[in-house]
Design a protein around this motif. Structure first.
Motif, PDB file in Angstrom:
ATOM      1  N   ASP A   1       0.658  -1.237   0.070  1.00  0.00           N
ATOM      2  CA  ASP A   1      -0.011  -0.098   0.019  1.00  0.00           C
ATOM      3  C   ASP A   1       0.917   1.406  -0.013  1.00  0.00           C
ATOM      4  O   ASP A   1       0.492   2.195  -0.727  1.00  0.00           O
ATOM      5  CB  ASP A   1      -0.930   0.000   1.046  1.00  0.00           C
ATOM      6  N   GLY A   2       1.812   1.147   0.710  1.00  0.00           N
ATOM      7  CA  GLY A   2       2.867   2.328   0.896  1.00  0.00           C
ATOM      8  C   GLY A   2       3.613   2.557  -0.446  1.00  0.00           C
ATOM      9  O   GLY A   2       3.767   3.754  -1.056  1.00  0.00           O
ATOM     10  N   ILE A   3       4.090   1.473  -0.995  1.00  0.00           N
ATOM     11  CA  ILE A   3       4.598   1.686  -2.454  1.00  0.00           C
ATOM     12  C   ILE A   3       3.871   2.166  -3.553  1.00  0.00           C
ATOM     13  O   ILE A   3       3.941   2.912  -4.385  1.00  0.00           O
ATOM     14  CB  ILE A   3       5.375   0.266  -2.799  1.00  0.00           C
ATOM     15  N   ALA A   4       2.368   1.592  -3.425  1.00  0.00           N
ATOM     16  CA  ALA A   4       1.388   2.143  -4.425  1.00  0.00           C
ATOM     17  C   ALA A   4       1.029   3.658  -4.203  1.00  0.00           C
ATOM     18  O   ALA A   4       0.838   4.268  -5.114  1.00  0.00           O
ATOM     19  CB  ALA A   4       0.264   1.492  -4.330  1.00  0.00           C
ATOM     20  N   ARG A   5       1.188   4.063  -3.071  1.00  0.00           N
ATOM     21  CA  ARG A   5       0.740   5.176  -2.567  1.00  0.00           C
ATOM     22  C   ARG A   5       1.683   6.299  -3.278  1.00  0.00           C
ATOM     23  O   ARG A   5       1.404   7.258  -3.720  1.00  0.00           O
ATOM     24  CB  ARG A   5       0.431   5.498  -1.062  1.00  0.00           C
ATOM     25  N   VAL A   6       3.057   6.094  -2.852  1.00  0.00           N
ATOM     26  CA  VAL A   6       4.009   6.704  -3.536  1.00  0.00           C
ATOM     27  C   VAL A   6       4.207   6.615  -4.782  1.00  0.00           C
ATOM     28  O   VAL A   6       4.393   7.877  -5.605  1.00  0.00           O
ATOM     29  CB  VAL A   6       5.533   6.291  -2.715  1.00  0.00           C
ATOM     30  N   GLY A   7       4.349   5.383  -5.448  1.00  0.00           N
ATOM     31  CA  GLY A   7       4.372   5.222  -7.081  1.00  0.00           C
ATOM     32  C   GLY A   7       3.302   6.029  -7.771  1.00  0.00           C
ATOM     33  O   GLY A   7       3.568   6.187  -8.793  1.00  0.00           O
ATOM     34  N   GLY A   8       2.051   6.096  -7.214  1.00  0.00           N
ATOM     35  CA  GLY A   8       0.966   6.919  -7.812  1.00  0.00           C
ATOM     36  C   GLY A   8       0.747   8.192  -7.520  1.00  0.00           C
ATOM     37  O   GLY A   8       0.066   8.864  -7.872  1.00  0.00           O
ATOM     38  N   SER A   9       2.006   8.936  -6.910  1.00  0.00           N
ATOM     39  CA  SER A   9       1.665  10.370  -6.447  1.00  0.00           C
ATOM     40  C   SER A   9       2.672  11.216  -7.500  1.00  0.00           C
ATOM     41  O   SER A   9       3.455  10.952  -8.206  1.00  0.00           O
ATOM     42  CB  SER A   9       2.215  10.500  -5.245  1.00  0.00           C
ATOM     43  N   TRP A  10       2.071  12.475  -7.560  1.00  0.00           N
ATOM     44  CA  TRP A  10       2.505  13.473  -8.359  1.00  0.00           C
ATOM     45  C   TRP A  10       4.140  13.682  -8.058  1.00  0.00           C
ATOM     46  O   TRP A  10       5.171  14.027  -9.010  1.00  0.00           O
ATOM     47  CB  TRP A  10       1.852  14.726  -8.491  1.00  0.00           C
ATOM     48  N   SER A  11       4.417  13.781  -6.713  1.00  0.00           N
ATOM     49  CA  SER A  11       5.842  13.677  -6.454  1.00  0.00           C
ATOM     50  C   SER A  11       6.683  12.551  -6.926  1.00  0.00           C
ATOM     51  O   SER A  11       8.006  13.003  -7.339  1.00  0.00           O
ATOM     52  CB  SER A  11       5.994  13.853  -4.750  1.00  0.00           C
TER      53      SER A  11
ATOM     54  N   SER B   1      12.689  -1.028 -17.173  1.00  0.00           N
ATOM     55  CA  SER B   1      11.951  -2.436 -17.223  1.00  0.00           C
ATOM     56  C   SER B   1      11.831  -3.074 -15.936  1.00  0.00           C
ATOM     57  O   SER B   1      10.806  -3.750 -15.318  1.00  0.00           O
ATOM     58  CB  SER B   1      12.656  -3.336 -18.174  1.00  0.00           C
ATOM     59  N   MET B   2      13.175  -3.031 -15.092  1.00  0.00           N
ATOM     60  CA  MET B   2      13.103  -3.822 -13.919  1.00  0.00           C
ATOM     61  C   MET B   2      12.022  -3.127 -12.882  1.00  0.00           C
ATOM     62  O   MET B   2      11.141  -3.623 -12.201  1.00  0.00           O
ATOM     63  CB  MET B   2      14.364  -3.814 -13.050  1.00  0.00           C
ATOM     64  N   LEU B   3      12.047  -1.692 -12.889  1.00  0.00           N
ATOM     65  CA  LEU B   3      10.971  -0.898 -11.937  1.00  0.00           C
ATOM     66  C   LEU B   3       9.830  -1.467 -12.411  1.00  0.00           C
ATOM     67  O   LEU B   3       8.779  -1.328 -11.470  1.00  0.00           O
ATOM     68  CB  LEU B   3      11.450   0.571 -12.299  1.00  0.00           C
ATOM     69  N   ALA B   4       9.310  -1.374 -13.664  1.00  0.00           N
ATOM     70  CA  ALA B   4       7.915  -1.668 -14.064  1.00  0.00           C
ATOM     71  C   ALA B   4       7.754  -3.115 -13.484  1.00  0.00           C
ATOM     72  O   ALA B   4       6.490  -3.304 -13.242  1.00  0.00           O
ATOM     73  CB  ALA B   4       7.897  -1.208 -15.556  1.00  0.00           C
ATOM     74  N   ALA B   5       8.584  -3.784 -13.802  1.00  0.00           N
ATOM     75  CA  ALA B   5       8.353  -5.365 -13.623  1.00  0.00           C
ATOM     76  C   ALA B   5       7.890  -5.590 -11.949  1.00  0.00           C
ATOM     77  O   ALA B   5       7.266  -6.508 -11.531  1.00  0.00           O
ATOM     78  CB  ALA B   5       9.465  -6.248 -13.836  1.00  0.00           C
ATOM     79  N   ILE B   6       8.911  -4.843 -11.157  1.00  0.00           N
ATOM     80  CA  ILE B   6       8.683  -5.038  -9.796  1.00  0.00           C
ATOM     81  C   ILE B   6       7.302  -4.154  -9.379  1.00  0.00           C
ATOM     82  O   ILE B   6       6.456  -4.508  -8.341  1.00  0.00           O
ATOM     83  CB  ILE B   6       9.725  -4.311  -9.128  1.00  0.00           C
ATOM     84  N   GLN B   7       7.338  -2.849 -10.064  1.00  0.00           N
ATOM     85  CA  GLN B   7       6.111  -2.010  -9.379  1.00  0.00           C
ATOM     86  C   GLN B   7       4.623  -2.342  -9.881  1.00  0.00           C
ATOM     87  O   GLN B   7       3.669  -2.203  -9.014  1.00  0.00           O
ATOM     88  CB  GLN B   7       6.482  -0.585  -9.720  1.00  0.00           C
ATOM     89  N   ALA B   8       4.661  -2.949 -11.020  1.00  0.00           N
ATOM     90  CA  ALA B   8       3.178  -3.274 -11.281  1.00  0.00           C
ATOM     91  C   ALA B   8       2.439  -4.458 -10.491  1.00  0.00           C
ATOM     92  O   ALA B   8       1.366  -4.205 -10.114  1.00  0.00           O
ATOM     93  CB  ALA B   8       3.308  -3.924 -12.811  1.00  0.00           C
ATOM     94  N   PRO B   9       3.153  -5.366 -10.151  1.00  0.00           N
ATOM     95  CA  PRO B   9       2.545  -6.432  -9.237  1.00  0.00           C
ATOM     96  C   PRO B   9       2.236  -5.784  -7.955  1.00  0.00           C
ATOM     97  O   PRO B   9       1.168  -6.184  -7.515  1.00  0.00           O
ATOM     98  CB  PRO B   9       3.438  -7.450  -9.299  1.00  0.00           C
ATOM     99  N   ILE B  10       3.059  -4.998  -7.605  1.00  0.00           N
ATOM    100  CA  ILE B  10       2.814  -4.432  -6.183  1.00  0.00           C
ATOM    101  C   ILE B  10       1.815  -3.493  -5.952  1.00  0.00           C
ATOM    102  O   ILE B  10       0.979  -3.454  -5.341  1.00  0.00           O
ATOM    103  CB  ILE B  10       4.198  -3.526  -5.637  1.00  0.00           C
TER     104      ILE B  10
END
Length: 176
Positions: A56-66, A104-113
């Motif tokens: 939840d924390g990663i999704a909150r940060v990864g989906g923010s404008w900052s 690519s690695m960031l997207a591969a890790i961030q998407a399932p999270i």
């Protein structure tokens, strides 16, 4: 228990064994005059695991404008360093193969999270909808109870008025 069965009889058109779990719980709370807790955050926070809270924390940060602006700044800095500053000795020259690997690695890790977090949000929405249903059902039961009380009061007053009318009519008949 007979008092609860009377309450059930007045508010539902089906026997107690045909009620669902939510209806039974709400009926018991309404009968006991208890409040239905609607603090979804407290319930879900208590039940969530460490991994779910991290997701939840990663999704909150990864989906923010900052995050988007910071990552955009990182890409600009990376591009400037590897094209202008380190022209001949760039560690990742154009077409930025290493940067593409990192992305690519960031997207591969961030998407399932983010998907995990979205699944938890959907679960939270379902839980919140169930709580809303419970609160609405209890409110409806309370309104029905109030209607019943008002109806009983009106009937009592009508009976008293009839008795008074009959008494007054009898007194007037006796005088004439």
């Amino acid at each position: 228990m007979s008092n609860l069965s009377d309450f059930l009889h007045h508010h539902f058109d089906k026997p107690a064994d045909e009620l669902g779990d939510i209806e039974r719980r709400v009926l018991a709370k309404a009968h006991a005059r208890k409040v239905i807790s609607t603090d979804v955050n407290a319930v879900l926070s208590a039940e969530s695991s460490f991994g779910e809270r991290v997701a939840d924390g990663i999704a909150r940060v990864g989906g923010s404008w900052s995050f988007i602006l910071a990552f955009l700044a990182f890409l600009v800095v990376w591009t400037i360093i590897n094209t202008i500053i380190l022209m001949s000795e760039a560690f990742d020259p154009y077409p930025f193969v290493f940067l593409n690997l990192i992305l690519s690695m960031l997207a591969a890790i961030q998407a399932p999270i983010i998907m995990m977090s979205q699944n938890r949000q959907a679960e939270r929405d379902r839980f919140e909808a169930a709580k809303d249903y419970e609160v609405n059902l209890k409110a409806e039961l309370e309104v029905l109870s109030l209607h019943q009380k008002i109806d009983m009061r009106v009937l009592t007053e009508l009976t008293a008025l009839r008795e008074d009318f009959a008494r007054l009519t009898a007194e007037l008949s006796a005088r004439s």
